[in-house]
Scaffold this motif. Structure first.
Motif, PDB file in Angstrom:
ATOM      1  N   ALA A 245       0.823  -1.208   0.000  1.00 31.74           N
ATOM      2  CA  ALA A 245       0.000   0.000   0.000  1.00 31.74           C
ATOM      3  C   ALA A 245       0.859   1.260   0.000  1.00 31.74           C
ATOM      4  N   CYS A 246       1.931   1.255   0.773  1.00 31.50           N
ATOM      5  CA  CYS A 246       2.802   2.432   0.851  1.00 31.50           C
ATOM      6  C   CYS A 246       3.595   2.627  -0.439  1.00 31.50           C
ATOM      7  N   ARG A 247       3.959   1.530  -1.111  1.00 30.27           N
ATOM      8  CA  ARG A 247       4.615   1.677  -2.416  1.00 30.27           C
ATOM      9  C   ARG A 247       3.639   2.247  -3.436  1.00 30.27           C
ATOM     10  N   ALA A 248       2.386   1.798  -3.391  1.00 30.66           N
ATOM     11  CA  ALA A 248       1.367   2.348  -4.289  1.00 30.66           C
ATOM     12  C   ALA A 248       1.160   3.835  -4.012  1.00 30.66           C
ATOM     13  N   GLN A 249       1.133   4.195  -2.745  1.00 35.76           N
ATOM     14  CA  GLN A 249       1.029   5.605  -2.353  1.00 35.76           C
ATOM     15  C   GLN A 249       2.183   6.404  -2.944  1.00 35.76           C
ATOM     16  N   GLY A 250       3.394   5.856  -2.842  1.00 37.56           N
ATOM     17  CA  GLY A 250       4.571   6.534  -3.373  1.00 37.56           C
ATOM     18  C   GLY A 250       4.541   6.657  -4.885  1.00 37.56           C
ATOM     19  N   GLU A 251       4.057   5.631  -5.580  1.00 37.20           N
ATOM     20  CA  GLU A 251       3.950   5.702  -7.038  1.00 37.20           C
ATOM     21  C   GLU A 251       3.044   6.846  -7.469  1.00 37.20           C
ATOM     22  N   ILE A 252       1.966   7.047  -6.731  1.00 36.16           N
ATOM     23  CA  ILE A 252       1.035   8.135  -7.061  1.00 36.16           C
ATOM     24  C   ILE A 252       1.679   9.489  -6.766  1.00 36.16           C
ATOM     25  N   MET A 253       2.314   9.619  -5.603  1.00 37.07           N
ATOM     26  CA  MET A 253       2.963  10.880  -5.252  1.00 37.07           C
ATOM     27  C   MET A 253       4.025  11.268  -6.272  1.00 37.07           C
ATOM     28  N   ALA A 254       4.730  10.277  -6.815  1.00 39.99           N
ATOM     29  CA  ALA A 254       5.849  10.534  -7.723  1.00 39.99           C
ATOM     30  C   ALA A 254       5.427  10.669  -9.182  1.00 39.99           C
ATOM     31  N   ARG A 261       8.508  17.925  -5.773  1.00 39.48           N
ATOM     32  CA  ARG A 261       7.844  17.836  -4.462  1.00 39.48           C
ATOM     33  C   ARG A 261       7.232  16.460  -4.265  1.00 39.48           C
ATOM     34  N   GLY A 262       6.596  15.936  -5.298  1.00 40.60           N
ATOM     35  CA  GLY A 262       5.989  14.618  -5.206  1.00 40.60           C
ATOM     36  C   GLY A 262       7.020  13.529  -4.978  1.00 40.60           C
ATOM     37  N   LYS A 263       8.153  13.622  -5.671  1.00 42.33           N
ATOM     38  CA  LYS A 263       9.215  12.630  -5.489  1.00 42.33           C
ATOM     39  C   LYS A 263       9.736  12.650  -4.056  1.00 42.33           C
ATOM     40  N   LEU A 264       9.924  13.854  -3.513  1.00 39.04           N
ATOM     41  CA  LEU A 264      10.415  13.963  -2.148  1.00 39.04           C
ATOM     42  C   LEU A 264       9.419  13.401  -1.139  1.00 39.04           C
ATOM     43  N   MET A 265       8.142  13.683  -1.357  1.00 40.30           N
ATOM     44  CA  MET A 265       7.117  13.180  -0.445  1.00 40.30           C
ATOM     45  C   MET A 265       7.024  11.662  -0.512  1.00 40.30           C
ATOM     46  N   ALA A 266       7.200  11.112  -1.712  1.00 47.21           N
ATOM     47  CA  ALA A 266       7.167   9.658  -1.862  1.00 47.21           C
ATOM     48  C   ALA A 266       8.291   9.006  -1.049  1.00 47.21           C
ATOM     49  N   ARG A 267       9.439   9.666  -0.999  1.00 46.17           N
ATOM     50  CA  ARG A 267      10.558   9.129  -0.219  1.00 46.17           C
ATOM     51  C   ARG A 267      10.332   9.292   1.281  1.00 46.17           C
ATOM     52  N   LEU A 268       9.786  10.434   1.663  1.00 48.61           N
ATOM     53  CA  LEU A 268       9.604  10.719   3.089  1.00 48.61           C
ATOM     54  C   LEU A 268       8.483   9.883   3.709  1.00 48.61           C
ATOM     55  N   LEU A 269       7.388   9.704   2.962  1.00 50.60           N
ATOM     56  CA  LEU A 269       6.238   8.989   3.512  1.00 50.60           C
ATOM     57  C   LEU A 269       6.287   7.522   3.119  1.00 50.60           C
ATOM     58  N   GLY A 270       7.275   6.830   3.659  1.00 47.59           N
ATOM     59  CA  GLY A 270       7.383   5.400   3.476  1.00 47.59           C
ATOM     60  C   GLY A 270       6.542   4.652   4.494  1.00 47.59           C
ATOM     61  N   PRO A 271       6.714   3.339   4.608  1.00 47.29           N
ATOM     62  CA  PRO A 271       5.887   2.538   5.523  1.00 47.29           C
ATOM     63  C   PRO A 271       5.931   2.997   6.975  1.00 47.29           C
ATOM     64  N   ARG A 272       7.114   3.358   7.478  1.00 46.23           N
ATOM     65  CA  ARG A 272       7.221   3.745   8.887  1.00 46.23           C
ATOM     66  C   ARG A 272       6.531   5.083   9.151  1.00 46.23           C
ATOM     67  N   ALA A 273       6.802   6.092   8.315  1.00 46.78           N
ATOM     68  CA  ALA A 273       6.203   7.415   8.523  1.00 46.78           C
ATOM     69  C   ALA A 273       4.690   7.365   8.322  1.00 46.78           C
ATOM     70  N   THR A 274       4.221   6.618   7.324  1.00 43.21           N
ATOM     71  CA  THR A 274       2.781   6.513   7.075  1.00 43.21           C
ATOM     72  C   THR A 274       2.097   5.792   8.234  1.00 43.21           C
ATOM     73  N   ALA A 275       2.742   4.766   8.770  1.00 48.25           N
ATOM     74  CA  ALA A 275       2.176   4.065   9.926  1.00 48.25           C
ATOM     75  C   ALA A 275       2.036   5.018  11.110  1.00 48.25           C
ATOM     76  N   LYS A 276       3.031   5.850  11.330  1.00 47.69           N
ATOM     77  CA  LYS A 276       2.979   6.794  12.450  1.00 47.69           C
ATOM     78  C   LYS A 276       1.805   7.746  12.310  1.00 47.69           C
ATOM     79  N   VAL A 277       1.551   8.224  11.082  1.00 46.64           N
ATOM     80  CA  VAL A 277       0.417   9.131  10.836  1.00 46.64           C
ATOM     81  C   VAL A 277      -0.896   8.477  11.257  1.00 46.64           C
ATOM     82  N   HIS A 278      -1.116   7.247  10.811  1.00 44.06           N
ATOM     83  CA  HIS A 278      -2.410   6.604  11.058  1.00 44.06           C
ATOM     84  C   HIS A 278      -2.540   6.056  12.474  1.00 44.06           C
TER      85      HIS A 278
END
Length: 349
Positions: A245-254, A261-278
């Motif tokens: 799911a997080c890779r799919a999220q990154g593909e869309i951001m990039a 900006r999208g490329k940077l966000m895709a790198r920053l919001l990986g599985p660990r950071a996205t898990a922390k958000v939710h």
């Protein structure tokens, strides 16, 4: 001094909650609803707030059932609460065209709550208004109809909850509404009006960031649907699905349209950071059950919008030569889960 007038298209959970806070800020609220829907609002039921377990009376608004009733009216803002899927039905397109006719000669600024790639252009075409008169916004609270029958956790008062039409819970930052600031002046005016409520805030973000988050938010919820909507601790522990799911999220951001900006966000919001958000959201939204809400909302109410948005992103990526492997796999697994659920429901029907 004349009170600012706001027209809200739709008197469901989003419309009532935003209308309530705008009214607290001093706005005169008019709801535009489907023919036959006005009678359901005659009793003026209160809203329930999970923040303080209290009922919030909301009265004094006007209700109309057709754009023809807007002749001669003047509104500072028009908030359209339809989702991206519902916005494209024949009935909604006709309504948007009538709405455009009613406001085109005024200075009303339209805020659409729909999500999905291409939905902005759809609104511009249907309304017939220039780009600088349309913004995107969405509720920052979790808000639902009380008929949704979600779990009731202490200290929620079930008797009060039953008396309300909708219920809402603010995040920790009190961001009750989020608005992109592509039109800076209109965004500033709306935020000032909303913030006068004193209990909820309108948070502003750039149009670029808004578009990235709008397109990329659904993969996590679709992972929840695939897994049967467990709590986020359990969902994150399913490392294969969570990383997909997080890779799919990154593909869309990039996607190319999102630039660096999208490329940077895709790198920053990986599985660990996205898990922390939710996981943080799940904790902050108590006593409202965050995943039960997501099951109701993303698994039901706006599910068609979410899936359509993901399929559009898949097409957009492949148009630019991107394989979009994770997103394609996630959608395949979602289709398989829904097919299995349908077979099970049919067998037990």
């Amino acid at each position: 001094m004349k009170r600012p007038s706001v027209l809200i298209v739709g008197a469901g959970a989003t419309g009532l909650s935003v209308g309530y806070h705008l009214a607290l800020g001093g706005a005169d609220i008019t709801f535009l609803v489907r023919p036959g829907r006005a009678s359901a609002l005659q009793s003026r039921p209160p809203l329930y707030c999970y923040d303080d377990a209290a009922l919030k009376p909301f009265d004094g608004y006007k209700v109309v059932e057709g754009t023809d009733e807007l002749a001669g009216e003047s509104f500072r803002f028009v908030l359209v609460t339809l989702d991206g899927h519902a916005s494209r039905t024949d009935e909604s397109v006709a309504m948007l065209r009538g709405l455009g006719d009613a406001i085109r000669g005024t200075d009303a600024h339209v805020i659409m709550c729909a999500f999905g790639m291409g939905v902005r252009q759809h609104y511009l075409d249907a309304l017939g208004v220039p780009d600088d008169r349309l913004s995107h916004g969405f509720v920052g609270t979790l808000v639902h109809q009380t008929a949704a029958d979600l779990p009731v956790n202490a200290p929620t008062d079930p008797a009060r909850l039953a008396r309300a039409s909708v219920a809402y819970k603010h995040p920790a930052n009190k961001g009750g509404f989020r608005l992109e600031s592509g039109n800076a002046e209109a965004a500033k005016r709306f935020a000032e009006l909303y913030n006068r409520s004193g209990v909820s805030r309108c948070l502003l973000m750039s149009r670029g960031l808004d578009e990235i988050f709008s397109d990329s938010g659904s993969p996590v919820y679709m992972a929840g649907a695939i897994a049967g909507w467990p709590d986020f601790t359990t969902l994150v522990a399913d490392k294969e699905l969570w990383r997909l799911a997080c890779r799919a999220q990154g593909e869309i951001m990039a996607l190319p349209k999102n630039g660096l900006r999208g490329k940077l966000m895709a790198r920053l919001l990986g599985p660990r950071a996205t898990a922390k958000v939710h996981l943080t959201m799940e904790r902050e939204m108590l006593p409202l059950d965050y995943q039960a809400f997501n099951r109701f909302h993303h698994g039901g109410k706006v599910h068609a919008q979410d899936v359509e948005g993901l399929r559009t992103c898949l097409t957009e990526g492949r148009r630019h030569g991107r394989p979009m492997t994770a997103l394609a796999t996630l959608l395949e697994r979602l289709d398989a889960r829904e097919a299995a659920d349908h077979r099970s429901a049919t067998a037990h029907g």
